[in-house]
Design an enzyme around this catalytic site. Structure first.
Site, mmCIF file in Angstrom:
data_model
loop_
_atom_site.group_PDB
_atom_site.id
_atom_site.type_symbol
_atom_site.label_atom_id
_atom_site.label_comp_id
_atom_site.label_asym_id
_atom_site.label_seq_id
_atom_site.Cartn_x
_atom_site.Cartn_y
_atom_site.Cartn_z
ATOM 1 N N CYS A 20 37.586 66.122 87.013
ATOM 2 C CA CYS A 20 37.087 67.349 87.176
ATOM 3 C C CYS A 20 37.273 67.847 88.761
ATOM 4 C CB CYS A 20 35.683 67.568 87.021
ATOM 5 S SG CYS A 20 34.929 69.184 87.250
ATOM 6 N N CYS A 37 30.656 68.509 92.196
ATOM 7 C CA CYS A 37 29.007 68.327 91.929
ATOM 8 C C CYS A 37 28.636 67.108 92.749
ATOM 9 C CB CYS A 37 28.674 68.563 90.599
ATOM 10 S SG CYS A 37 29.351 70.205 89.748
ATOM 11 N N CYS A 60 27.689 63.815 90.110
ATOM 12 C CA CYS A 60 28.565 63.500 88.942
ATOM 13 C C CYS A 60 29.635 62.748 89.233
ATOM 14 C CB CYS A 60 29.097 65.135 88.567
ATOM 15 S SG CYS A 60 29.979 64.843 86.831
ATOM 16 N N CYS A 106 26.507 68.589 70.493
ATOM 17 C CA CYS A 106 26.956 69.381 71.740
ATOM 18 C C CYS A 106 28.170 68.363 72.212
ATOM 19 C CB CYS A 106 25.799 68.793 72.869
ATOM 20 S SG CYS A 106 24.190 69.456 72.307
ATOM 21 N N CYS A 132 26.998 73.370 70.180
ATOM 22 C CA CYS A 132 26.873 73.567 71.665
ATOM 23 C C CYS A 132 28.027 72.925 72.377
ATOM 24 C CB CYS A 132 25.460 73.102 71.932
ATOM 25 S SG CYS A 132 25.009 73.094 73.790
ATOM 26 N N CYS A 190 21.661 77.660 76.944
ATOM 27 C CA CYS A 190 21.097 76.389 77.225
ATOM 28 C C CYS A 190 21.115 76.089 78.932
ATOM 29 C CB CYS A 190 21.773 75.229 76.679
ATOM 30 S SG CYS A 190 21.200 73.545 77.208
ATOM 31 N N ARG A 243 14.157 70.378 77.293
ATOM 32 C CA ARG A 243 14.777 69.060 76.651
ATOM 33 C C ARG A 243 14.510 68.004 77.852
ATOM 34 N NH1 ARG A 243 20.010 70.626 75.460
ATOM 35 N NH2 ARG A 243 19.270 70.944 73.492
HETATM 36 S S1 SF4 Z 1 28.937 68.322 86.501
HETATM 37 FE FE1 SF4 Z 1 30.679 67.077 86.864
HETATM 38 S S2 SF4 Z 1 32.135 67.572 85.144
HETATM 39 FE FE2 SF4 Z 1 30.311 69.239 85.276
HETATM 40 S S3 SF4 Z 1 31.682 70.635 86.930
HETATM 41 FE FE3 SF4 Z 1 30.490 69.277 88.012
HETATM 42 S S4 SF4 Z 1 31.789 67.774 88.602
HETATM 43 FE FE4 SF4 Z 1 32.779 68.726 87.090
#
Ligand code: SF4
Length: 331
Positions: free
Chosen positions: A67, A71, A74, A111, A142, A202, A274
């Protein structure tokens, strides 16, 4: 039981659907004596839900890793050295085979999550086929695919999508410490597009990312003050992952976590709150307290996208000990 109680000397209505919470009110509730807080949350819970039922969702990663977003929590970001191998979008038939297994095991909602900044046009046909196939099995659907524009949200709605997950993650103030590749306002825009297309929202966040108590409260006030309360509010406890910027984060104190759940229940009385990621690090007693504080939804299965989750045997045993039954579809 009376619908009113006295908290901090003020008579407060338990059950009103409100969307104009002030930070001061929310902070006062969060900081109230633990027994008062839990009593109030449990009372709100009983007024809106069957208290011994918990909704079970199953989550599948349909496209893992690689990705472009950053974040900080993550493992799927290509900017972090988490060692996770990226994969392509799963084939529709494989997704449907997994969904069938989940249905046979009792899941009522399926989901599907993809590690994207936002879906690309070329992926939309496959995503639509997944939604249609899971709907045909009689489960709620979802998806979480990143940012959506209004046209994309409408297309997913037409395919039959019931819920779209898009978390705000934390407070607006703390947000830039965690993510820099999209803004808090971007998140709210996607939520508006989802809502305007008629898909249920959600939306929740993650605690234990080094934020302050005030950030946890602010995050919940933002959610409770959206034009409509999200139908589901996932509260995740950070699972620190090696190689990510939050890999060394200090765990949140369990009582603080339970307070967060209780505040969510009180401010969003009709939402499914949740208990999401992080349950493997919680004792049975902590999970029981979270259910008492108003959590009434969990993910089942051994993995949550890429993170560990308690296995079904463990959850079944815990439910038996607590006298909790799974919710029926639509409950
Ligand atoms: S949480 Fe992870 S998968 Fe989702 S947008 Fe952020 S970096 Fe990408």
């Amino acid at each position: 039981m009376t619908a009113e109680m006295h908290l901090n000397g003020t008579s407060q209505q338990f059950n009103a659907m409100r969307s104009a919470w002030t930070l001061e009110e929310a902070r006062a509730i969060y900081d109230s004596p633990f027994n008062d807080l839990l009593f109030r949350a449990q009372t709100v819970h009983r007024q809106n839900f069957e208290p011994n039922r918990v909704q079970l969702s199953r989550l599948l990663s349909i496209k893992t890793g690689g990705c472009p977003e950053d974040c900080g929590y993550c493992s799927q970001s290509s900017r972090h050295e988490s060692g996770l191998k990226a994969s392509k979008l799963m084939e529709v038939q494989r997704v449907l085979a997994e969904a069938k297994k989940a249905k046979d095991a009792g899941a009522t909602r399926y989901c599907m999550g993809a590690a994207w900044r936002s879906p690309k046009e070329r992926d939309m046909d496959a995503v639509v086929a997944m939604i249609e196939g899971v709907k045909d099995m009689g489960m709620e659907t979802c998806m979480t695919l990143g940012m959506l524009d209004l046209g994309q949200a409408q297309r997913l709605k037409e395919a039959g999508l019931d819920y779209y997950n898009h978390n705000i993650d934390t407070s607006e103030r703390y947000y830039n410490e965690i993510i820099t590749t999209r803004t808090f306002a971007d998140r709210l825009d996607t939520l508006a597009n989802v809502r305007d297309s008629g898909i249920k929202v959600c939306c929740g966040g993650i605690v234990g990312m080094g934020e302050e108590k005030a950030d946890r409260v602010d995050m919940l006030v933002t959610l409770a003050n959206l034009p409509e309360h999200p139908d589901s509010v996932p509260i995740n406890m950070l699972i620190p992952i090696e190689g990510t910027p939050l890999g060394e984060a200090e765990p949140i104190e369990p009582i603080e976590f339970v307070r967060t759940i209780a505040l969510a229940r009180i401010m969003m009385p009709k939402s499914h709150v949740r208990l999401s990621a992080g349950r493997t690090a919680m004792s049975d007693e902590m999970q029981a307290l979270c259910f008492f504080a108003g959590a009434n939804s969990i993910f089942v299965g051994d993995t949550l996208l890429t993170a560990e989750n308690p296995g079904e045997d463990k959850d079944t045993a815990l439910f038996r000990r607590l006298g909790i039954q799974p919710m029926e579809r639509g409950e």
